[in-house]
Design a protein around this motif. Structure first.
Motif, PDB file in Angstrom:
ATOM      1  N   ASN A  13      -5.092  25.742  36.839  1.00 35.62           N
ATOM      2  CA  ASN A  13      -6.417  25.402  36.335  1.00 35.62           C
ATOM      3  C   ASN A  13      -6.463  25.727  34.854  1.00 35.62           C
ATOM      4  O   ASN A  13      -6.453  26.893  34.454  1.00 35.62           O
ATOM      5  CB  ASN A  13      -7.505  26.180  37.088  1.00 35.62           C
ATOM      6  CG  ASN A  13      -8.907  25.720  36.718  1.00 35.62           C
ATOM      7  OD1 ASN A  13      -9.103  24.940  35.801  1.00 35.62           O
ATOM      8  ND2 ASN A  13      -9.899  26.200  37.458  1.00 35.62           N
ATOM      9  N   GLY A  14      -6.497  24.684  34.048  1.00 37.82           N
ATOM     10  CA  GLY A  14      -6.428  24.872  32.609  1.00 37.82           C
ATOM     11  C   GLY A  14      -7.627  25.625  32.045  1.00 37.82           C
ATOM     12  O   GLY A  14      -7.518  26.284  31.006  1.00 37.82           O
ATOM     13  N   TYR A  15      -8.776  25.547  32.722  1.00 38.56           N
ATOM     14  CA  TYR A  15      -9.971  26.220  32.219  1.00 38.56           C
ATOM     15  C   TYR A  15      -9.927  27.732  32.449  1.00 38.56           C
ATOM     16  O   TYR A  15     -10.691  28.475  31.832  1.00 38.56           O
ATOM     17  CB  TYR A  15     -11.219  25.658  32.902  1.00 38.56           C
ATOM     18  CG  TYR A  15     -11.432  24.188  32.618  1.00 38.56           C
ATOM     19  CD1 TYR A  15     -11.750  23.749  31.335  1.00 38.56           C
ATOM     20  CD2 TYR A  15     -11.317  23.246  33.625  1.00 38.56           C
ATOM     21  CE1 TYR A  15     -11.946  22.412  31.069  1.00 38.56           C
ATOM     22  CE2 TYR A  15     -11.518  21.898  33.367  1.00 38.56           C
ATOM     23  CZ  TYR A  15     -11.829  21.485  32.096  1.00 38.56           C
ATOM     24  OH  TYR A  15     -12.024  20.156  31.830  1.00 38.56           O
ATOM     25  N   GLU A  16      -9.036  28.156  33.320  1.00 44.13           N
ATOM     26  CA  GLU A  16      -8.926  29.592  33.595  1.00 44.13           C
ATOM     27  C   GLU A  16      -7.869  30.272  32.744  1.00 44.13           C
ATOM     28  O   GLU A  16      -7.673  31.481  32.854  1.00 44.13           O
ATOM     29  CB  GLU A  16      -8.620  29.826  35.078  1.00 44.13           C
ATOM     30  CG  GLU A  16      -9.764  29.416  36.006  1.00 44.13           C
ATOM     31  CD  GLU A  16      -9.425  29.671  37.453  1.00 44.13           C
ATOM     32  OE1 GLU A  16      -8.242  30.034  37.732  1.00 44.13           O
ATOM     33  OE2 GLU A  16     -10.311  29.519  38.321  1.00 44.13           O
ATOM     34  N   GLN A  17      -7.167  29.530  31.928  1.00 43.30           N
ATOM     35  CA  GLN A  17      -6.136  30.156  31.108  1.00 43.30           C
ATOM     36  C   GLN A  17      -6.777  31.019  30.026  1.00 43.30           C
ATOM     37  O   GLN A  17      -7.867  30.714  29.532  1.00 43.30           O
ATOM     38  CB  GLN A  17      -5.235  29.094  30.478  1.00 43.30           C
ATOM     39  CG  GLN A  17      -5.953  28.122  29.574  1.00 43.30           C
ATOM     40  CD  GLN A  17      -5.009  27.092  28.979  1.00 43.30           C
ATOM     41  OE1 GLN A  17      -3.885  27.431  28.581  1.00 43.30           O
ATOM     42  NE2 GLN A  17      -5.450  25.843  28.914  1.00 43.30           N
ATOM     43  N   SER A  18      -6.141  32.081  29.718  1.00 42.32           N
ATOM     44  CA  SER A  18      -6.697  33.068  28.797  1.00 42.32           C
ATOM     45  C   SER A  18      -5.972  33.021  27.457  1.00 42.32           C
ATOM     46  O   SER A  18      -4.868  32.498  27.334  1.00 42.32           O
ATOM     47  CB  SER A  18      -6.589  34.472  29.395  1.00 42.32           C
ATOM     48  OG  SER A  18      -5.232  34.816  29.633  1.00 42.32           O
ATOM     49  N   THR A  33     -11.155  33.600  28.081  1.00 42.58           N
ATOM     50  CA  THR A  33     -10.753  32.376  28.775  1.00 42.58           C
ATOM     51  C   THR A  33     -11.505  31.182  28.190  1.00 42.58           C
ATOM     52  O   THR A  33     -12.564  31.321  27.565  1.00 42.58           O
ATOM     53  CB  THR A  33     -11.043  32.469  30.280  1.00 42.58           C
ATOM     54  OG1 THR A  33     -12.458  32.605  30.485  1.00 42.58           O
ATOM     55  CG2 THR A  33     -10.324  33.659  30.897  1.00 42.58           C
ATOM     56  N   ILE A  34     -10.931  30.021  28.439  1.00 41.09           N
ATOM     57  CA  ILE A  34     -11.603  28.785  28.014  1.00 41.09           C
ATOM     58  C   ILE A  34     -12.910  28.593  28.778  1.00 41.09           C
ATOM     59  O   ILE A  34     -13.873  28.049  28.265  1.00 41.09           O
ATOM     60  CB  ILE A  34     -10.658  27.589  28.216  1.00 41.09           C
ATOM     61  CG1 ILE A  34      -9.425  27.730  27.315  1.00 41.09           C
ATOM     62  CG2 ILE A  34     -11.367  26.276  27.963  1.00 41.09           C
ATOM     63  CD1 ILE A  34      -8.423  26.613  27.474  1.00 41.09           C
ATOM     64  N   GLU A  35     -12.936  29.078  29.999  1.00 40.49           N
ATOM     65  CA  GLU A  35     -14.155  28.979  30.800  1.00 40.49           C
ATOM     66  C   GLU A  35     -15.314  29.737  30.146  1.00 40.49           C
ATOM     67  O   GLU A  35     -16.476  29.318  30.236  1.00 40.49           O
ATOM     68  CB  GLU A  35     -13.898  29.511  32.206  1.00 40.49           C
ATOM     69  CG  GLU A  35     -15.044  29.267  33.170  1.00 40.49           C
ATOM     70  CD  GLU A  35     -14.704  29.730  34.575  1.00 40.49           C
ATOM     71  OE1 GLU A  35     -15.543  29.522  35.468  1.00 40.49           O
ATOM     72  OE2 GLU A  35     -13.612  30.303  34.764  1.00 40.49           O
ATOM     73  N   LEU A  38     -16.762  27.453  27.520  1.00 36.49           N
ATOM     74  CA  LEU A  38     -17.549  26.384  28.132  1.00 36.49           C
ATOM     75  C   LEU A  38     -18.881  26.913  28.671  1.00 36.49           C
ATOM     76  O   LEU A  38     -19.907  26.216  28.605  1.00 36.49           O
ATOM     77  CB  LEU A  38     -16.747  25.725  29.255  1.00 36.49           C
ATOM     78  CG  LEU A  38     -15.456  25.014  28.824  1.00 36.49           C
ATOM     79  CD1 LEU A  38     -14.730  24.453  30.043  1.00 36.49           C
ATOM     80  CD2 LEU A  38     -15.765  23.911  27.828  1.00 36.49           C
ATOM     81  N   ARG A  39     -18.869  28.135  29.188  1.00 35.33           N
ATOM     82  CA  ARG A  39     -20.111  28.711  29.714  1.00 35.33           C
ATOM     83  C   ARG A  39     -21.131  28.913  28.593  1.00 35.33           C
ATOM     84  O   ARG A  39     -22.313  28.583  28.745  1.00 35.33           O
ATOM     85  CB  ARG A  39     -19.817  30.038  30.416  1.00 35.33           C
ATOM     86  CG  ARG A  39     -21.028  30.610  31.142  1.00 35.33           C
ATOM     87  CD  ARG A  39     -20.728  31.941  31.779  1.00 35.33           C
ATOM     88  NE  ARG A  39     -19.661  31.841  32.761  1.00 35.33           N
ATOM     89  CZ  ARG A  39     -18.459  32.377  32.622  1.00 35.33           C
ATOM     90  NH1 ARG A  39     -18.160  33.077  31.523  1.00 35.33           N
ATOM     91  NH2 ARG A  39     -17.553  32.247  33.563  1.00 35.33           N
ATOM     92  N   THR A  42     -22.396  25.472  27.432  1.00 29.96           N
ATOM     93  CA  THR A  42     -23.387  24.913  28.350  1.00 29.96           C
ATOM     94  C   THR A  42     -24.733  25.602  28.202  1.00 29.96           C
ATOM     95  O   THR A  42     -25.794  24.962  28.214  1.00 29.96           O
ATOM     96  CB  THR A  42     -22.893  25.044  29.799  1.00 29.96           C
ATOM     97  OG1 THR A  42     -21.636  24.364  29.945  1.00 29.96           O
ATOM     98  CG2 THR A  42     -23.903  24.454  30.777  1.00 29.96           C
TER      99      THR A  42
END
Length: 399
Positions: A13-18, A33-35, A38-39, A42
Motif C-alpha cells: 500500500n503506497g499510502y502507508e509508506q513512511s 506517512t503519506i497517509e 492526505l489526512r 482532506t
C-alpha cells in the motif's frame, strides 16, 4: 514519465509508506506517512469548502436583507437579531478561513505536534479563540430570535399558556447555550491555548462535549420549530375553514418552519458520524440563521403582491355610496389612494337593491323600469354637481 508502466504489487500500500523528517533539534528522526499528508489535506479542503460556503451565503443574504427590508422594519428586535446572527456567522467563518493558513494547519507542526511560542502561534490562537467566542454570540442571537418569535406567534393564546410556553422556551434556550458555552471554554483551554499539551482524556472529553452540544442544539431548534409549526398549522386550518385557501404568508412561514426543523437535523446526523474536525456541525446554526430572515422576506413579498383579500363574487354585497372629497385625496377607500389594489364591488348583475339614490348602471336590476333608472341617474348626477364624488371602492389592506 507518462511512458512508465508500473507493475502492481497487491501486498503493498503506497499510502502507508513512511518517510523520515527531522525534529526541531535537527537530529531526531521522526517517521511520517503519506497517509498523514492526505489526512491533513482532506481536513483543510473540507473545512475550507464548509467555511467558504457559509461566508458566501451569509454575506449575500445579509446584503439582500438590508436592501429588501423597509426602513421602519429595520428597528424591530427580530430584524436586528436575524441580521446580527448573519453578520456574526459571516465574521466567524472569515476568521475560520484565515486560521487554515496558520501554524495549526502546517504539516510539519501538525505531524510533530510542535507549536513553538512566537508571533505565529499567538496569531493563530487569537483568531481561533475569537471564532469560538463568536460561536457563543451566534447561538445567543439565534435562540433569542426563536424565543421572541415564539412569543409573537403565541400572542393570541391565553395569558397562562403564553407565559408557560415562554418560560419553557427560555429554559430550553438557556440549556443549549450553557452546553455551547462549556464547549467553547473547553475548546479554548484544551485545543487552542493548550494545543500540543492536551492529554488524551481532555481530547475525549472535548469530543463528547461536542457531540452533546450537537444533540442539544438540534433538539432545541426542533422544539422551537415544532411549537412554531403547530401554531401556524392551526391558523392555516382556520383560514381554510373561512374559505381563504390561497398560498399566502402563513403557508410560506409554515414551510420554512418545517425546513428549520428538519434541515439542521440532517446536518447534525451527518456530522455525528463524520470524522472529528470536518466542521459540518457548524452548518446547523447557519441553516437556522438563513431560514429565519429568508422566510420573513418571502412572506413579506407575498403579502405585498396580495394587497386585497377578495372573496367569491357570490358573497359580494353592495356598499353604500361614500362621500370622498378629492381635495384631500387621503380618504381610505378613495380611488386616489395607492393602497387600493381592487374593489369588493364588481360588475356583477346580481347585487341587491339599496334604494334609488345609491343605484347606478352596475347595481340596477333588469326588472327596473326605465323611469326608475332615469331617476337613479338623475339623483347620482345631482350628487356630482354638488361636488360629491361617488366612491364604490373599498380596499382591505393586508398590512
Amino acid at each position: 514519465m507518462g511512458d512508465i508502466t508500473w507493475l502492481t504489487n497487491t501486498t503493498f500500500n503506497g499510502y502507508e509508506q513512511s518517510f523520515i523528517i527531522a525534529g526541531p533539534d535537527g537530529k531526531t528522526a521522526f517517521p511520517a506517512t503519506i497517509e498523514d499528508i492526505l489526512r491533513l489535506n482532506t481536513l483543510c479542503i473540507s473545512q475550507s469548502i464548509i467555511f467558504g460556503t457559509q461566508v458566501g451565503i451569509t454575506g449575500l443574504l445579509f446584503v439582500i436583507l438590508m436592501l429588501m427590508t423597509k426602513r421602519d422594519k429595520r428597528q424591530s428586535a427580530v430584524f436586528l437579531l436575524n441580521a446580527g446572527s448573519l453578520l456574526m456567522i459571516f465574521i466567524r467563518n472569515v476568521l475560520a478561513c484565515l486560521s487554515l493558513n496558520s501554524i495549526f494547519y502546517n504539516f510539519y507542526n501538525w505531524e510533530l505536534a510542535y507549536y513553538p511560542v512566537g508571533p505565529e502561534l499567538k496569531h493563530a490562537q487569537d483568531v481561533n479563540a475569537a471564532a469560538e467566542v463568536l460561536g457563543i454570540i451566534i447561538n445567543t442571537l439565534i435562540f433569542s430570535s426563536l424565543v421572541l418569535q415564539i412569543r409573537i406567534v403565541c400572542c393570541t393564546l391565553t395569558h397562562t399558556a403564553k407565559i408557560g410556553i415562554t418560560v419553557v422556551s427560555v429554559i430550553v434556550a438557556l440549556a443549549a447555550l450553557t452546553i455551547r458555552f462549556a464547549l467553547a471554554v473547553l475548546n479554548i483551554e484544551y485545543n487552542i491555548f493548550g494545543i500540543g499539551t492536551s492529554t488524551i482524556q481532555q481530547f475525549q472529553l472535548l469530543t463528547h462535549m461536542a457531540k452533546a452540544n450537537n444533540i442539544i442544539t438540534v433538539a432545541a431548534i426542533a422544539f422551537f420549530s415544532a411549537i412554531f409549526v403547530v401554531k401556524l398549522a392551526f391558523a392555516i386550518h382556520l383560514r381554510r375553514k373561512l374559505n381563504m385557501k390561497q398560498f399566502g404568508p402563513m403557508q410560506i412561514i409554515f414551510v420554512m418552519g418545517c425546513q428549520t426543523m428538519f434541515v439542521p437535523l440532517i446536518f447534525a446526523v451527518i456530522s455525528y458520524y463524520t470524522a472529528v474536525g470536518i466542521q459540518i456541525n457548524s452548518l446547523v446554526p447557519t441553516v437556522v440563521a438563513i431560514f429565519l430572515p429568508l422566510s420573513g422576506m418571502w412572506a413579506s413579498a407575498q403579502t405585498a403582491n396580495e394587497k386585497l383579500v377578495r372573496a367569491d363574487s357570490r358573497f359580494h354585497r353592495a356598499l353604500p355610496i361614500g362621500a370622498t372629497d378629492l381635495s384631500n385625496a387621503k380618504a381610505y377607500g378613495s380611488t386616489k389612494t395607492s393602497d387600493t389594489a381592487d374593489t369588493l364591488v364588481d360588475d356583477d348583475d346580481d347585487l341587491p337593491y339599496h334604494g334609488t339614490a345609491s343605484r347606478s348602471k352596475t347595481t340596477a336590476r333588469s326588472e327596473d323600469t326605465p323611469r326608475e333608472m332615469d331617476m337613479a341617474r338623475d339623483a347620482e348626477m345631482g350628487y356630482l354637481r354638488n361636488g360629491v364624488v361617488v366612491d364604490r371602492t373599498y380596499s382591505v389592506r393586508s398590512d
